[in-house]
Design a protein around this motif. Sequence first.
Motif, PDB file in Angstrom:
ATOM      1  N   HIS A 130       0.276  -7.186   1.183  1.00 45.11           N
ATOM      2  CA  HIS A 130       0.910  -7.541  -0.095  1.00 45.11           C
ATOM      3  C   HIS A 130       2.118  -6.651  -0.379  1.00 45.11           C
ATOM      4  O   HIS A 130       3.192  -7.123  -0.700  1.00 45.11           O
ATOM      5  N   ARG A 131       1.942  -5.318  -0.349  1.00 45.97           N
ATOM      6  CA  ARG A 131       2.970  -4.289  -0.517  1.00 45.97           C
ATOM      7  C   ARG A 131       3.474  -4.118  -1.949  1.00 45.97           C
ATOM      8  O   ARG A 131       4.325  -3.264  -2.192  1.00 45.97           O
ATOM      9  N   ASP A 132       2.982  -4.900  -2.898  1.00 44.24           N
ATOM     10  CA  ASP A 132       3.441  -4.707  -4.284  1.00 44.24           C
ATOM     11  C   ASP A 132       2.301  -4.987  -5.262  1.00 44.24           C
ATOM     12  O   ASP A 132       2.506  -5.608  -6.301  1.00 44.24           O
ATOM     13  N   LEU A 133       1.116  -4.498  -4.931  1.00 44.23           N
ATOM     14  CA  LEU A 133      -0.033  -4.715  -5.811  1.00 44.23           C
ATOM     15  C   LEU A 133       0.088  -3.798  -7.026  1.00 44.23           C
ATOM     16  O   LEU A 133       0.264  -2.592  -6.888  1.00 44.23           O
ATOM     17  N   LYS A 134      -0.006  -4.385  -8.203  1.00 51.78           N
ATOM     18  CA  LYS A 134       0.079  -3.651  -9.464  1.00 51.78           C
ATOM     19  C   LYS A 134      -0.504  -4.531 -10.562  1.00 51.78           C
ATOM     20  O   LYS A 134      -0.689  -5.744 -10.362  1.00 51.78           O
ATOM     21  N   PRO A 135      -0.815  -3.985 -11.736  1.00 59.10           N
ATOM     22  CA  PRO A 135      -1.459  -4.795 -12.782  1.00 59.10           C
ATOM     23  C   PRO A 135      -0.655  -6.023 -13.202  1.00 59.10           C
ATOM     24  O   PRO A 135      -1.240  -7.047 -13.555  1.00 59.10           O
ATOM     25  N   SER A 136       0.682  -5.942 -13.161  1.00 53.04           N
ATOM     26  CA  SER A 136       1.474  -7.104 -13.577  1.00 53.04           C
ATOM     27  C   SER A 136       1.468  -8.209 -12.532  1.00 53.04           C
ATOM     28  O   SER A 136       1.937  -9.319 -12.800  1.00 53.04           O
ATOM     29  N   GLY A 167       8.517  -1.969  -2.739  1.00 52.39           N
ATOM     30  CA  GLY A 167       7.373  -1.797  -3.612  1.00 52.39           C
ATOM     31  C   GLY A 167       7.812  -1.339  -4.989  1.00 52.39           C
ATOM     32  O   GLY A 167       9.007  -1.233  -5.289  1.00 52.39           O
ATOM     33  N   THR A 168       6.849  -1.062  -5.846  1.00 47.92           N
ATOM     34  CA  THR A 168       7.123  -0.615  -7.206  1.00 47.92           C
ATOM     35  C   THR A 168       6.750   0.857  -7.335  1.00 47.92           C
ATOM     36  O   THR A 168       5.578   1.208  -7.140  1.00 47.92           O
ATOM     37  N   PRO A 174       2.022   6.855  -0.320  1.00 44.53           N
ATOM     38  CA  PRO A 174       2.947   7.852   0.238  1.00 44.53           C
ATOM     39  C   PRO A 174       3.707   7.339   1.451  1.00 44.53           C
ATOM     40  O   PRO A 174       4.918   7.555   1.570  1.00 44.53           O
ATOM     41  N   GLU A 175       2.993   6.631   2.346  1.00 45.34           N
ATOM     42  CA  GLU A 175       3.678   6.153   3.555  1.00 45.34           C
ATOM     43  C   GLU A 175       4.675   5.048   3.230  1.00 45.34           C
ATOM     44  O   GLU A 175       5.687   4.880   3.931  1.00 45.34           O
ATOM     45  N   ALA A 176       4.434   4.289   2.167  1.00 38.52           N
ATOM     46  CA  ALA A 176       5.396   3.253   1.773  1.00 38.52           C
ATOM     47  C   ALA A 176       6.696   3.873   1.288  1.00 38.52           C
ATOM     48  O   ALA A 176       7.778   3.312   1.486  1.00 38.52           O
TER      49      ALA A 176
END
Length: 804
Positions: A130-136, A167-168, A174-176
């Motif tokens: 996914h690379r952008d998992l966040k609550p929004s 990503g956000t 850290p690796e991202a």
Amino acid sequence: MASRPATLGRFELRRMLGKGAQATVWLAHDPRLEREVAVKLMRPGADTETVGHFLQEARSVSRLTHPHIVPVFEADVHEQQPYLVFEYVAGPTLAESLRAKGAMPARDAVEMMLGVLDALTAAHAAGVIHRDLKPSNILVDGEGRARVMDFGIAASVNAQHVQQVVGTPGYMSPEATHGLKPAPAMDLFSAALVLAEMLCGRQLLIEKDPFRAMYRVAHEDMVWPKDAAGDADDALRAIVMRSLARDPAQRHADVAAFRKALQEWLVPAGADAPAAGQAAPSSSGTLEFLLRRMRHKSDFPAMSDSVVRIQRVANSETESLASLSSEILKDVALTNKLLRLVNTAHYTQSGGGSISTVSRAVALIGFAGIRNIALSLVLLEHMHDKGHANQLKEEFLRSLMAGSLANELLPGSKEGEEAFIGAMFQNLGRLLTEFYFPDEARQVRKLTGTKGVGGSTMGEHAASISVLGLSFEELGLGIAKAWGFPESLQRCMRRPVGDFPTRPCDKADRMRWIALAANEVTDAMMQAEPGRASSAIAAVAQRYARVLEISPRDMQAAALLAQQRLAGLAQAMSLSVQPGSPVRRLLEQPGGNGTAKTIVDDADSLSGHELQATIAIDVTQPAEKPFDQDAAAAMLGAGIQDITNTMVEDFKLNDVLRMILETMLRALGFRRIVFCLRDPKTEMLTGRFGMGDDVDSACKQFKVALKPAPGTAPDLFSAVCLKGADTLISDATVPNIAARLPAWYRQQVNAPAFLLLPLLMKGAPFALIYADKAQPGGIQLGERELSLLRTLRNQAVMAFKQSR
């Protein structure tokens, strides 16, 4: 306020749901499929890279099918405007929910995160990060279920890597932040950050400067806030913090391992339902515990999904007959059983004639009636291959009798359909306990009727609380809520308590008393001595006479009708009755004359091993048979009669067209079937709707030119339509046929065998029915079948003429 077009292609844009730096999301209506969708629009002037991410999202999500992932329906460009179409999920994002409510209870947060982790597990198994998992990027639907969305920067684990930071900030691993190759561990870290935020009510890493946020996550260990809200214990914090380790090797091995650790925190090893006599936990905690145990059973998720889908369509104010028919047609077993049921005497008396299509059944019986039948069948369908089949069968038939009786007590009333479900599902908790927890069910039966403290007799209500920690009723209501039953039905399922009202009560309370009376009459009939059923019914009716305004004679008459209905349903469902079972008395007239005795006569004539085989529940479908031309012709003929009956009455054009397509699809086993209609602006036949595999995508491709460009020969589709020639292509891979196929067909649809039935009015083509199969030579049509297909096609033409 952002300006917007009124339409985008066929989609009618209604209102903006959200906006970001590169795109806006709109609530839209899809008139072709008659449903609400979410449409994501690129902002004007987007660069090539952004458009690439946009298309990457469509490719990524199209590979994923999971109940916790918001699916993409299609991707397209309309007048240089790229857009994606998703399922519309009515609910806030997790970010909005946390802003409004703050920290979540630990158990609720973990339960929700399990769904997110299931979604990530499915994505990782498909090679998608996914690379952008966040609550929004997590929606919370009406059932409180997490739905992961926005795979706009998703990447394949096998793709060639170009070092890039995406990503956000604040949710990146850290690796991202170093632009390393996408890996599942990145999503694992982000998921742990999201869970920590759910538990604390605030982000663990709060930085306005995005570069500062990335620096900190790369060089500092995460710390649980000392002043954090919430009720997370040390064990849960430790699980979360492990997946927040800066070194990926120190985290849980993968998302599945993180999920397992959370699941074990929810249900520690060795935990089980409370034994009889032990103190029971709170009913809400016990309900969560039992639901988790049920979800581990393979039947429950499928049963829940079926019920929720049927409920959603049947209760919607915007869904149509076609939507409910399409939902049912997805399940072949459900379709066949439903058509058998609606052709029993109870339903044919109200509609007349045989019913051979789901569309006709829905139109005749109505949404509520079909919903009740379908829900009954869904419950039954999941009872096969159980060692305690006879007990399950008895519980099911008992519940079905109570529902039928409640319906008969409100003849010709819309409330009768609701009373059916209310009375039947007053027993839902007992039925599901018998199905999923047979040991506990036996304990409840053993305790019921025993002497308790002080010498009082323990009833089923107290016995179920003693064994399960909550009553059968509370369990049933908890499941009903999870399945999306409306509040009115849930209220009807809750048995009224206290003294009988001294006068007639309001509609809602009267429904509850009717449901309770139906269950008490059913129990009385099962327990009555031979020849004493009528007296037992009258005794119960006497107690309810004032509140329900129903005389004992009326109750006896309703019970007789309900028994006759139950007999027909049991026969249609292939439910035989075990000799000696109290349920057998429900299939006999009050007084013991045995109106439904034919159901068990064959079993009575057998003995030993043969009898044992006969009394088992028979809900399996026969193995698929080779193509049977006689059966196909019979089904086509029945469909023609069904459609003729419909067209005699007032009808909707789309309903008749769908009945025609459904008849063709089911009778001849086509893979898919598409209805095309002339677009007067473009002089093309374009796909409007259809049925079968991947039909939404196929519909979109059909663009048959009725006026070929000057100097060019018409392709095969155009020629067939212009000549009005019914055409069967048994092998489209033959070179001289393949050369005549239009480019759009070869590139997008490309079925090896297909049938074309043009529709003409005044000698000019205005529509086309297309059907295909996946194997060359797969379509076998004799003159009889082709003649019946032409009759169906002509009925479609007639329907257009009559509707003008």
